[in-house]
Design an enzyme around this catalytic site. Structure first.
Site, PDB file in Angstrom:
ATOM      1  N   ASP A 154     -26.514 -15.715   1.912  1.00  0.00           N
ATOM      2  CA  ASP A 154     -26.615 -14.259   1.862  1.00  0.00           C
ATOM      3  C   ASP A 154     -27.873 -13.729   1.170  1.00  0.00           C
ATOM      4  O   ASP A 154     -27.918 -12.569   0.803  1.00  0.00           O
ATOM      5  CB  ASP A 154     -25.363 -13.704   1.159  1.00  0.00           C
ATOM      6  N   CYS A 208      -9.275  -8.403  17.780  1.00  0.00           N
ATOM      7  CA  CYS A 208      -9.038  -7.062  17.230  1.00  0.00           C
ATOM      8  C   CYS A 208      -8.127  -6.236  18.138  1.00  0.00           C
ATOM      9  O   CYS A 208      -7.404  -5.349  17.659  1.00  0.00           O
ATOM     10  CB  CYS A 208     -10.363  -6.318  17.043  1.00  0.00           C
ATOM     11  N   CYS A 211      -6.568  -2.245  17.957  1.00  0.00           N
ATOM     12  CA  CYS A 211      -6.481  -1.783  16.566  1.00  0.00           C
ATOM     13  C   CYS A 211      -7.800  -1.135  16.146  1.00  0.00           C
ATOM     14  O   CYS A 211      -8.881  -1.642  16.444  1.00  0.00           O
ATOM     15  CB  CYS A 211      -6.168  -2.959  15.644  1.00  0.00           C
ATOM     16  N   CYS A 214      -9.566  -0.125  10.651  1.00  0.00           N
ATOM     17  CA  CYS A 214     -10.764  -0.199   9.802  1.00  0.00           C
ATOM     18  C   CYS A 214     -11.719   0.951  10.086  1.00  0.00           C
ATOM     19  O   CYS A 214     -12.397   1.444   9.173  1.00  0.00           O
ATOM     20  CB  CYS A 214     -11.469  -1.544   9.980  1.00  0.00           C
ATOM     21  N   CYS A 234     -22.293   4.257   4.409  1.00  0.00           N
ATOM     22  CA  CYS A 234     -21.335   3.289   3.873  1.00  0.00           C
ATOM     23  C   CYS A 234     -21.305   3.356   2.346  1.00  0.00           C
ATOM     24  O   CYS A 234     -22.351   3.328   1.698  1.00  0.00           O
ATOM     25  CB  CYS A 234     -21.716   1.886   4.338  1.00  0.00           C
ATOM     26  N   CYS A 261     -16.919  -0.908  -1.737  1.00  0.00           N
ATOM     27  CA  CYS A 261     -15.717  -0.334  -1.122  1.00  0.00           C
ATOM     28  C   CYS A 261     -15.059  -1.416  -0.284  1.00  0.00           C
ATOM     29  O   CYS A 261     -15.743  -2.158   0.429  1.00  0.00           O
ATOM     30  CB  CYS A 261     -16.090   0.868  -0.260  1.00  0.00           C
TER      31      CYS A 261
END
Length: 389
Positions: A154, A208, A211, A214, A234, A261
């Site tokens: 990352d 997914c 749905c 999110c 965001c 978050c």
């Protein structure tokens, strides 16, 4: 004359040798606490590269200019390292003991993202990837094959989520996060690039369905469409990456969130299968679960560094952290915070002063009006004068 070391595909008995290498990776990964493994072809990022181009062209990366500057390397791992022939993707669980959205919310407390409630994951995971990579190279050498490796967690221009998808480890969910039927989405990703030829896995299938929890839960409507995110909206970006005052339109939506978050993870049905963190260094420290806003806003720089030593939170710095805490205080509706907000009007950093002005206006409009008449004219920073207006 020097000879070129053979690659795995040149060695007789390759399928058996490759199977042994894969078994070694999985065995070592399990021993070191990883919860999933997949192998990707580094040449397989075509669709994800197109998505990246569209994301950058729309300006969705905001102030994260390094994403555009390194886009060629992100788009193709072979540009980052031309010798790479296989990419091993690994998952490491960090899930919470309970769903953050199910916990009782006290307005006097702040919310820190689950991943940042203990040690920084980068070095922890990188060290374990290096262990696996070293054993992989040693095992290949015993087969008469020289291999090389690089590990990433990352911090390099690597599209980890896209590689996880083509490795079969996890698909990219509608919230743009890596998601798995078995693991949910509370996991970190690590990558081992290698010059060894390893058998690749089938890409992950999308589960997914219809749905959209999110997408609908996002407090700032940061998803223009499924699998698209506008980072500028965001809360994780705003509280972590964004360096200046948080735009007015998003401040109320931040609520009590002071670092990151988790809403779009917490509502995902697949996280009912997720395992909580088993690594002690990733299990939440009690003092970082719903910490007192009064305690946090009172921290000086040394206190901030001491509390968050070894934590991802430390990297945003004291001023940016105070900005976030003051916005949470402004959203709390707790009048008892007014004295400490007034004290932060004297802070050396204009970003902190501006956040304190906004918090005062939310908590005590009359006091705000009285202070504005006295302070606005002498305020040296234009952005803070605008807050008083």
């Amino acid at each position: 004359m020097a000879t070129t070391p053979p690659v795995l595909s040149d060695v007789p008995g390759t399928p058996r040798r490759a199977a042994r290498l894969r078994a070694l990776i999985e065995r070592e990964a399990t021993r070191l606490g990883f919860s999933g493994v997949g192998v990707a072809d580094p040449a397989g990022l075509g669709a994800a590269a197109v998505d990246l181009d569209r994301f950058l062209a729309a300006g969705f990366h905001g102030s994260m200019t390094w994403m555009a500057e390194t886009s060629e390397r992100r788009r193709d791992p072979r540009v980052l390292w031309p010798e790479v022939r296989s990419v091993v993707m690994l998952a490491f669980d960090y899930g919470p003991a309970e769903n953050p959205l199910a916990a009782e919310r006290d307005p006097r407390c702040g919310e820190i993202s689950v991943y940042a409630r203990n040690r920084d994951y980068h070095e922890l995971i990188k060290g374990r990837l290096k262990e696996i990579a070293a054993k992989l190279v040693a095992e290949a050498r015993r087969s008469g094959v020289e291999g090389d490796v690089k590990v990433f967690v990352d911090t390099a221009p690597v599209m980890e989520k896209a590689l996880a998808a083509i490795s079969g480890l996890a698909w990219t969910g509608k919230n743009t996060l890596a998601t798995s039927r078995r693991l949910g989405s509370w996991f970190f990703l690590g990558a081992i690039f290698t010059t060894l030829d390893l058998p690749v896995d089938e890409p992950a299938r999308d589960h997914c369905g219809s749905c959209r929890r999110c997408l609908d839960v996002c407090p700032t409507a940061a998803f223009p469409a499924p699998r698209e995110i506008d980072a500028r909206r965001c809360i994780s970006y705003l509280t972590i990456e964004h360096a200046g005052p948080i735009p007015l339109e998003f401040r109320a939506a931040l609520g009590d969130r002071i670092y990151g978050c988790d809403d779009c993870l917490a509502v995902c049905p697949w996280n009912s299968f997720a395992e909580p963190a088993g690594e002690a260094k990733l299990i939440a420290r009690p003092e970082l679960v719903r910490p007192s806003l009064a305690d946090l806003v009172a921290l000086d720089d040394a206190g901030f560094r001491a509390l968050f030593a070894g934590s991802p939170v430390k990297r945003i710095g004291h001023a940016r952290f105070l900005r976030n805490v003051l916005i949470a205080i402004g959203n709390s509706g707790v009048m008892d915070f007014v004295p400490v907000v007034l004290s932060r009007l004297e802070n050396d950093d204009p970003m902190v002063r501006g956040a304190a002005v906004w918090a005062l206006g939310r908590l005590d409009p009359q006091r705000f009006s009285d202070e504005a008449a006295r302070r606005a004219a002498s305020e040296p920073d234009e952005s803070v004068r605008a807050e008083w207006a």
